[in-house]
Scaffold this active site. Structure first.
Site, mmCIF file in Angstrom:
data_model
loop_
_atom_site.group_PDB
_atom_site.id
_atom_site.type_symbol
_atom_site.label_atom_id
_atom_site.label_comp_id
_atom_site.label_asym_id
_atom_site.label_seq_id
_atom_site.Cartn_x
_atom_site.Cartn_y
_atom_site.Cartn_z
ATOM 1 N N GLU A 182 57.841 -5.983 -22.677
ATOM 2 C CA GLU A 182 58.588 -6.135 -21.570
ATOM 3 C C GLU A 182 60.113 -6.769 -21.951
ATOM 4 O O GLU A 182 61.039 -6.069 -21.524
ATOM 5 C CB GLU A 182 58.122 -7.093 -20.387
ATOM 6 C CG GLU A 182 56.873 -6.554 -19.792
ATOM 7 C CD GLU A 182 56.231 -7.565 -18.894
ATOM 8 O OE1 GLU A 182 55.677 -7.056 -17.814
ATOM 9 O OE2 GLU A 182 56.476 -8.897 -19.069
ATOM 10 N N LYS B 269 56.714 -16.785 -6.385
ATOM 11 C CA LYS B 269 56.999 -17.104 -7.884
ATOM 12 C C LYS B 269 58.145 -18.075 -7.858
ATOM 13 O O LYS B 269 58.647 -18.760 -9.096
ATOM 14 C CB LYS B 269 57.473 -15.792 -8.403
ATOM 15 C CG LYS B 269 56.439 -14.728 -8.409
ATOM 16 C CD LYS B 269 55.180 -15.046 -9.281
ATOM 17 C CE LYS B 269 54.080 -13.999 -8.926
ATOM 18 N NZ LYS B 269 53.387 -13.735 -10.175
#
Length: 150
Positions: A108, A126
């Site tokens: 990523e 989150k």
């Protein structure tokens, strides 16, 4: 549908607004990115867009291929137009973030850093006042240079 599912769907819907015909998209991993991929598939079919995806995990590659989406590699497309990725935690106000709890951290980071634009897609769950806390901070160690990392 739970509020978390609705939040993920809304975040994913906002993210795919960034897609354009001819784009190469870096594709992170996680539940919200999976929702974005499903919505992207619908938009690609509806608008007949030519878009390629660079998955950063085997799970996302399988999901993209299952939807009939065109995948490619970073070796073939060295600079994605945009990367869609998630985060494990985002500190509100600063937008500092923690990534890598899903074990695709290195891939990523490479795809995200080579993209012209990075869109981090998260739901409210989150958001955190401070990073760390109950959630551990991931550290990925690769064979190259592992002694210096240790």
């Amino acid at each position: 549908m739970s509020w978390t599912d609705k939040a993920r769907l809304n975040a994913a819907a906002q993210a795919i607004r960034e897609l354009r015909d001819g784009y190469t998209i870096g594709l992170g991993s996680g539940n919200t990115i999976l929702r974005a991929l499903e919505l992207a598939h619908q938009r690609i079919a509806k608008e007949n867009l030519k878009i390629r995806f660079i998955p950063t995990s085997y799970q996302m590659e399988i999901a993209a291929k299952r939807l009939g989406l065109n995948t490619t590699t970073l070796d073939s497309d060295t600079q994605p137009d945009i990367a869609l990725d998630g985060a494990d935690q985002v500190q509100w106000r600063t937008l500092d973030l923690v990534k890598g709890g899903g074990a695709a951290l290195l891939r990523e980071k490479i795809v995200d850093s080579t993209s012209k634009k990075l869109v981090i897609v998260v739901d409210e769950k989150k958001l955190a006042k401070s990073l760390g806390g109950e959630q551990p901070i991931p550290v990925e160690i690769t064979p190259f240079g592992y002694q210096s990392t240790l």
